[in-house]
Design an enzyme around this catalytic site. Structure first.
Site, PDB file in Angstrom:
ATOM      1  N   ASP A  17       0.053   7.891  -2.762  1.00  0.00           N
ATOM      2  CA  ASP A  17       0.153   9.213  -2.729  1.00  0.00           C
ATOM      3  C   ASP A  17       0.495   9.843  -3.769  1.00  0.00           C
ATOM      4  O   ASP A  17       0.786   9.352  -4.842  1.00  0.00           O
ATOM      5  CB  ASP A  17       1.284   9.292  -1.505  1.00  0.00           C
TER       6      ASP A  17
ATOM      7  N   ASN B 156      12.878   7.031   7.437  1.00  0.00           N
ATOM      8  CA  ASN B 156      12.449   7.276   8.580  1.00  0.00           C
ATOM      9  C   ASN B 156      11.380   6.344   8.992  1.00  0.00           C
ATOM     10  O   ASN B 156      10.541   6.736   9.959  1.00  0.00           O
ATOM     11  CB  ASN B 156      12.132   8.702   8.827  1.00  0.00           C
TER      12      ASN B 156
ATOM     13  N   HIS C  79       8.572   5.878   7.103  1.00  0.00           N
ATOM     14  CA  HIS C  79       7.208   6.230   6.477  1.00  0.00           C
ATOM     15  C   HIS C  79       6.700   5.316   5.595  1.00  0.00           C
ATOM     16  O   HIS C  79       7.520   4.623   5.017  1.00  0.00           O
ATOM     17  CB  HIS C  79       7.141   7.615   6.085  1.00  0.00           C
TER      18      HIS C  79
ATOM     19  N   GLU D  96       4.162  10.321   7.644  1.00  0.00           N
ATOM     20  CA  GLU D  96       5.438  10.453   8.343  1.00  0.00           C
ATOM     21  C   GLU D  96       5.447  10.366   9.636  1.00  0.00           C
ATOM     22  O   GLU D  96       4.141  10.246  10.479  1.00  0.00           O
ATOM     23  CB  GLU D  96       5.681  12.141   7.958  1.00  0.00           C
TER      24      GLU D  96
HETATM   25  C1  GLP Z   1       8.648   7.989  -0.917  1.00  0.00           C
HETATM   26  C2  GLP Z   1       7.077   7.427  -1.264  1.00  0.00           C
HETATM   27  C3  GLP Z   1       7.122   6.037  -0.554  1.00  0.00           C
HETATM   28  C4  GLP Z   1       8.216   5.375  -0.880  1.00  0.00           C
HETATM   29  C5  GLP Z   1       9.320   5.788   0.042  1.00  0.00           C
HETATM   30  C6  GLP Z   1      10.697   5.001  -0.232  1.00  0.00           C
HETATM   31  O1  GLP Z   1       8.603   9.432  -0.103  1.00  0.00           O
HETATM   32  N1  GLP Z   1       6.377   8.219  -0.979  1.00  0.00           N
HETATM   33  O2  GLP Z   1       5.813   5.592  -1.212  1.00  0.00           O
HETATM   34  O3  GLP Z   1       8.085   4.105  -0.357  1.00  0.00           O
HETATM   35  O4  GLP Z   1       9.385   7.342  -0.198  1.00  0.00           O
HETATM   36  O5  GLP Z   1      11.365   5.518  -1.508  1.00  0.00           O
HETATM   37  P1  GLP Z   1      12.547   4.733  -2.207  1.00  0.00           P
HETATM   38  O6  GLP Z   1      11.887   3.326  -2.659  1.00  0.00           O
HETATM   39  O7  GLP Z   1      12.882   5.643  -3.383  1.00  0.00           O
HETATM   40  O8  GLP Z   1      13.344   4.389  -1.013  1.00  0.00           O
END
Ligand code: GLP
Length: 238
Positions: free
Chosen positions: A67, A135, A137, A142
């Site tokens: 992304d 959440n 995702h 989402e």
């Molecule tokens: C972000 C990214 C995801 C990631 C997630 C968790 O929004 N788009 O690819 O896996 O949130 O992030 P973190 O590893 O900082 O908890």
């Protein structure tokens, strides 16, 4: 699905790095699907270490990222393009032209999604690395009413904006739209590695692994894939 519990974040990163290294050794010209966020940072550090020790070679590796924020240039320190360069690419011998990420500056959103899908189709992901949103995702898929099959532009939820605000000067600076691979694109990867760390991920992880398969919890779609490895630390697995 194979599920491994590591004692802590360092252990999770070490185990995840072993799996990625094995992938590279078995198929030096593999295609890696990459994630951003704080969770894979330890994994990326270990891969850099192994490269510096002479144990890994990225010459033939190609990467595709999950992304990117809409509106951020790759040089913007908050962009995922910048994150990948700073936290992995510039420390290893990967060819920049072999690294792919959605173009946050594309003016034609539908065109950009179609371009990225064509790229994903032509590359074929051998191993997709995933983090997990609080959440549920994955990438920026989402919670919603349908599993999105392909790359799309998504409006980020309040919970995701709040979670990601820590990287920005203020909540208002967090871009509200992002490009993401779809759930369908993720499930087409030959193998998936989901990593999760910390107590904030425990509820989403449990729902993803043991709850119903539902777009309300996007990571639950992983139950439909035949070759998923989950490596989580004890707090996330709690
Ligand atoms: C972000 C990214 C995801 C990631 C997630 C968790 O929004 N788009 O690819 O896996 O949130 O992030 P973190 O590893 O900082 O908890």
């Amino acid at each position: 699905m194979e599920i491994f519990t590591a004692t802590d974040y360092a252990g999770m990163s070490r185990q995840a790095a072993r799996l990625v290294s094995a992938q590279l050794l078995l198929k030096p010209d593999c295609v890696l699907g990459l994630a951003t966020g704080s969770t894979p940072l330890g994994l990326y550090s270990r891969l850099i270490e192994e490269y510096k020790n002479g144990d890994l070679d990225f010459t033939e590796v190609r990467t595709v990222n999950l992304d990117e924020y809409k509106g951020l240039a790759p040089g913007n320190p908050q962009s995922y393009g910048y994150y990948m360069r700073e936290n992995l690419f510039r420390h290893i011998n990967i060819k920049p032209e072999n690294t792919f990420i959605p173009n946050g500056l594309a003016t034609d959103a539908a065109g950009e999604c179609a371009r990225y899908d064509a790229l994903l189709d032509s590359l074929g992901i051998d191993l997709q690395i995933l983090g997990l949103g609080e959440n549920g995702h994955i990438g920026f898929n989402e919670p919603g009413e349908v599993f999105m099959p392909s790359t799309h532009l998504v409006g980020l939820t309040k919970s995701t904006l709040a979670a990601n605000a820590r990287y920005f000067a203020s909540l208002d600076d967090v871009p509200v739209y992002a490009y993401t691979m779809g759930i369908g694109s993720i499930l087409r990867a030959k193998r998936i590695l989901l990593i999760a760390s910390g107590p904030k991920k425990a509820a989403a992880l449990r729902a993803a692994l043991y709850g119903p398969v539902t777009p309300a919890l996007p990571a639950s779609a992983l139950q439909l894939h035949g070759y998923v490895t989950v490596i989580a630390d004890a707090e996330a697995m709690a």
